[in-house]
Design an enzyme around this catalytic site. Sequence first.
Site, PDB file in Angstrom:
ATOM      1  N   ASN A 170      31.172  46.012  35.043  1.00 47.46           N
ATOM      2  CA  ASN A 170      32.072  45.376  34.068  1.00 47.46           C
ATOM      3  C   ASN A 170      32.753  44.106  34.593  1.00 47.46           C
ATOM      4  OD1 ASN A 170      33.647  46.945  35.738  1.00 47.46           O
ATOM      5  ND2 ASN A 170      35.005  47.673  34.141  1.00 47.46           N
ATOM      6  N   GLY A 246      33.524  51.928  40.753  1.00 48.01           N
ATOM      7  CA  GLY A 246      32.572  52.446  39.781  1.00 48.01           C
ATOM      8  C   GLY A 246      33.037  53.792  39.265  1.00 48.01           C
ATOM      9  N   GLY A 250      31.132  57.294  43.031  1.00 49.16           N
ATOM     10  CA  GLY A 250      32.026  57.111  44.182  1.00 49.16           C
ATOM     11  C   GLY A 250      32.420  58.434  44.820  1.00 49.16           C
ATOM     12  N   GLU A 265      37.593  52.817  44.085  1.00 50.26           N
ATOM     13  CA  GLU A 265      38.314  52.599  42.828  1.00 50.26           C
ATOM     14  C   GLU A 265      37.414  53.130  41.724  1.00 50.26           C
ATOM     15  OE1 GLU A 265      41.318  51.746  42.424  1.00 50.26           O
ATOM     16  OE2 GLU A 265      41.834  50.899  44.367  1.00 50.26           O
ATOM     17  N   CYS A 299      38.291  49.630  33.455  1.00 51.44           N
ATOM     18  CA  CYS A 299      38.818  50.837  34.107  1.00 51.44           C
ATOM     19  C   CYS A 299      40.235  51.110  33.640  1.00 51.44           C
ATOM     20  CB  CYS A 299      38.770  50.687  35.625  1.00 51.44           C
ATOM     21  SG  CYS A 299      39.572  49.196  36.198  1.00 51.44           S
ATOM     22  N   THR A 300      41.018  50.055  33.403  1.00 50.33           N
ATOM     23  CA  THR A 300      42.409  50.236  32.999  1.00 50.33           C
ATOM     24  C   THR A 300      42.596  50.093  31.493  1.00 50.33           C
ATOM     25  OG1 THR A 300      42.794  47.924  33.509  1.00 50.33           O
ATOM     26  CG2 THR A 300      43.441  49.510  35.198  1.00 50.33           C
ATOM     27  N   ARG A 452      44.843  45.635  35.786  1.00 46.42           N
ATOM     28  CA  ARG A 452      44.578  45.586  37.227  1.00 46.42           C
ATOM     29  C   ARG A 452      45.286  44.392  37.870  1.00 46.42           C
ATOM     30  NH1 ARG A 452      40.195  43.532  39.959  1.00 46.42           N
ATOM     31  NH2 ARG A 452      39.216  43.027  37.974  1.00 46.42           N
TER      32      ARG A 452
END
Length: 497
Positions: A170, A246, A250, A265, A299-300, A452
Amino acid sequence: MAGTDVFTEIVDGEQVYKYYADGEWKKSASGKSVSIVNPTTRKPQYKVQACTQEEVNKVMEAAKAAQKLWARTPLWKRAEYLHKAAAILKEHKAPIAECLVKEIAKPAKDAVTEVVRSGDLVSYTAEEGVRILGEGKLLVSDSFPGNERSKYCLSSKVPLGVVLAIPPFNYPVNLAVSKIAPALIAGNSLVLKPPTQGAVAALHMIQCFHLAGFPKGLISCVTGKGSEIGDFLTMHPGVNCISFTGGDTGIAISKKAGMIPLQMELGGKDACIVLEDADLDLVASNIVKGGYSYSGQRCTAVKVVLVMESVADAVVEKVEAKMAKLSVGSPEDDCDITPVVSESSANFIEGLVMDAKEKGATFCQEYRREGNLIWPLLLDHVRPDMRIAWEEPFGPVLPVIRISSVEEGIHHCNASNFGLQGCVFTRDINKAIMISDVMETGTVQINSAPARGPDHFPFQGLKDSGIGSQGITNSINMMTKIKSTVINLPSPSYTMG
Ligand code: NAP
């Protein structure tokens, strides 16, 4: 244009991109390539080399040798190289952004922003590195009981060796440089394994580092499917540190990696808790921005709304009104909602939507999908027995859970396996801080959606969301270790004593 001008040497006719090793662009001896499918057209767009294990071995050897010399390169000089790379990266933002549009369907303007932000991150890292690595510590022995002042301990930060960086699709440029720049300023060498979707943007970015003149072998970029070369890379004895961003991959890597520092992360299920006294217009705009930017593939992203029942109708109504204004279509047209990265991702999102439908969630809009393009959807009256209450869709689909107490919201947030970020909306700062203190997430945003950036803020996930902390300073520190030298005096000596 991608693959032209200063980027001509990175491509081998027919849109097959080379890998980067020992300061040169090379074709893999495997003779095989991996195809990158354009998420919008769903047709092959580019190809990258499928690197072999032997090629990975050579890259690791070169990285080890180059690091020894790089660690002896003055810090100010390392910073100079990074500043140069940052300038070249920003100068060539257009062709790199073009790759992001074609490989990961990032809206055109956001694609340019990612490259510019990456250049800024590299420069900031160079400046921060010069400051924090230029300082060490002096300790004296007489502060510990039973000791005279007869020992002086000089400690400073030294590099780890070879850092392996694996970013996700992303932000294939930004999340690569957020690993590359701290690794290099700290005196490490760097091996990048880019995500397959996003690999060509990453290869263009690497060419900018090449043009900045870094020594041969210091930076390498090997391509290939993570499922094929990932284990070989992460378990390679030549690797001294892994920085990975990812999904659940992870967690598997952290179980297989050896005794080396890990920065992980991973995924998130960021909750947005809305209290009765919140500014509901602010809430609605943050839910739409937080939940649907880049089609929820962040992710956020806001991934679950936990709203007090008494204001839920008003919040849902305001969010729906703003969602109606989102443009849906192609990344080239800079639409707000663009196709998700792959067909399998779209199928996964659809599975979560259908599960919620069967279990009685209220659809605020009609569910609509064409190929990988999913129209933005808000699901109201979601209950904890629905998968979407817990799983990360990574798409433009957002569940709303109505809560009757703040405790219920906090309980839901803390029952998640994830703990990346969360946010709380209230006008009462005392309540906000108390809620922030009990939320089991790496960061809590008060009156704003999770995010982020800015890139120098600490960024970390708890539980299955990660190990360690990113953010420029934390990443530099993480990619170093402390080395001490102790001076032992024949007799105690007190300054000016
Ligand atoms: P992913 O499937 O876990 O892939 C991430 C990277 O790992 C890719 O480069 C992938 O390469 C590689 N990989 C795959 N299998 C591997 C293996 N066995 N060994 C080593 N590497 C391997 O994640 P994604 O789909 O790209 O990204 C989405 C996920 O990333 C979401 O869960 C999101 O929340 C998370 N994310 C987290 C953050 C954060 O900072 N917390 C930021 C952004 C995204 P291939 O592409 O070749 O498979």
